[in-house]
Design a protein around this motif. Structure first.
Motif, short mmCIF file in Angstrom:
data_model
loop_
_atom_site.label_atom_id
_atom_site.label_comp_id
_atom_site.label_asym_id
_atom_site.label_seq_id
_atom_site.Cartn_x
_atom_site.Cartn_y
_atom_site.Cartn_z
N PHE A 1 0.84 -1.21 0.00
CA PHE A 1 0.00 0.00 0.00
C PHE A 1 0.87 1.24 0.00
O PHE A 1 0.67 2.16 -0.80
N PHE A 2 1.85 1.26 0.87
CA PHE A 2 2.68 2.47 1.00
C PHE A 2 3.64 2.62 -0.17
O PHE A 2 3.90 3.73 -0.63
N GLU A 3 4.16 1.51 -0.67
CA GLU A 3 5.05 1.62 -1.82
C GLU A 3 4.31 2.18 -3.03
O GLU A 3 4.84 3.05 -3.74
N LEU B 1 3.55 5.90 -2.45
CA LEU B 1 4.73 6.74 -2.65
C LEU B 1 5.02 6.90 -4.14
O LEU B 1 5.37 8.01 -4.60
N ALA B 2 4.84 5.83 -4.90
CA ALA B 2 5.08 5.92 -6.35
C ALA B 2 4.09 6.88 -6.99
O ALA B 2 4.46 7.70 -7.85
N TRP B 3 2.84 6.80 -6.56
CA TRP B 3 1.81 7.70 -7.11
C TRP B 3 2.14 9.16 -6.80
O TRP B 3 2.09 10.03 -7.67
N LEU B 4 2.48 9.40 -5.55
CA LEU B 4 2.77 10.77 -5.11
C LEU B 4 4.02 11.33 -5.79
O LEU B 4 4.10 12.53 -6.09
N GLU B 5 4.97 10.47 -6.01
CA GLU B 5 6.20 10.90 -6.67
C GLU B 5 5.91 11.41 -8.07
O GLU B 5 6.36 12.49 -8.46
N ARG B 6 5.12 10.64 -8.81
CA ARG B 6 4.71 11.06 -10.15
C ARG B 6 3.92 12.36 -10.08
O ARG B 6 4.11 13.28 -10.88
#
Lengths: 177, 177
Positions: A120-122, A125-130
């Motif tokens: 969930f967190f990985e 984090l990937a979504w937010l990074e983009r």
DNA sequence: GTCTATAATTTGATAGAC
DNA sequence: GTCTATCAAATTATAGAC
């Protein structure tokens, strides 16, 4: 809704209030109108149910967020969308983030539940990074830092709003400046 | 150390890993070398033990922080002191903040445990508010906002570092700019 | 303060009938 | 898919001896 989905829905409510130990097969069974032995037909063990719960929660959460590229192309700030989804979970459901609670008790979870919680967190984090890279036009490293800060602030703000029993705190925590 | 303190110490370790439901009188008794019935001599009920645990944790935590006025007079940034105390709890103990975990499951706690957990955050916010006012010379309202953001970010960063099992995330979350 | 003994309840899980 | 019946273990808590 299938019985299986009803069981997961009942479990979600309980876990988001008191964690992994806060549901039993008997309680879920009663909630959906069957017997506890029948729950084992749908989920062999409690760990199986917990892992499936975290997995579906993650899918639903990311599905509700949508694609950051599309959001930006529609003129929206994807970070606002992200914050609103957390706000909705807290205000509407009056409950913690499922994986926030599970993450806090990660040391005591069955392996497969812990693994799904981590995912969930990985994926968040990937979504937010983009999202940060698209919206604020920052570089990779800076976007990564912003992603970590964003999800940390939101999960923490949820937790503290619950603890103090005042949702205004959440809004103050996530307000800009 | 008295038996009572030893029981609280054993309970703290367990709660900081898996929450309020993650300790039993039998386990604590075994840890300190007595029988479970004897634990009831020190703490009539589990709720009594939980409340005393949260109360002492709060006292110890605020005691370790010290007075923000004194810190500033010594030329220190009190916010750095605050962040370092959280960092120590995560890195050295490899555990969540006790009240972070309890706060997340607040809905399912006995009244007296919930009340003590709430106090932890109220007193932390008061400390941070003073610290921000002293150090950054901001007004009351701004200091209040900064306090909420600070504790939210730290609790959330701890949670996510545990969930992803990577303490670097904590340091990145709390890094400036 | 600590013990033995025990009560009452809940829990995750299984066997086997329908 | 759901049931009855059952199990072994764990839990919070109490009574009463030492």
């Amino acid at each position: 809704m299938t019985k299986k989905q009803a069981l997961l829905k009942a479990a979600e409510s309980k876990v988001r209030q008191g964690g992994y130990s806060n549901f039993s097969f008997r309680e879920l069974a009663t909630d959906v109108g069957i017997k506890s032995a029948s729950v084992h037909y749908h989920f062999p063990t409690k760990a199986d149910l917990g892992a499936e719960l975290a997995r579906q929660y993650t899918e639903t959460f990311l599905g509700a967020l949508g694609d950051p590229e599309v959001l930006v192309s529609e003129g929206k700030d994807p970070i606002d969308t992200y914050v609103d989804l957390f706000r909705q979970a807290l205000i509407k459901d009056e409950k913690m983030c499922l994986c926030g609670l599970l993450g806090a008790e990660t040391d005591c979870l069955p392996d497969k539940v812990r693994a799904e919680t981590k995912q969930f967190f990985e994926r968040n984090l990937a979504w937010l990074e983009r999202a940060h890279k698209l919206h604020k036009k920052v570089d990779q490293k800076e976007a990564q830092l912003l992603a970590i800060k964003t999800v940390s602030l939101l999960e923490g703000a949820m937790m503290i709003s619950k603890a103090i029993d005042n949702n205004d705190l959440f809004n103050q925590a996530v307000a800009l400046a």
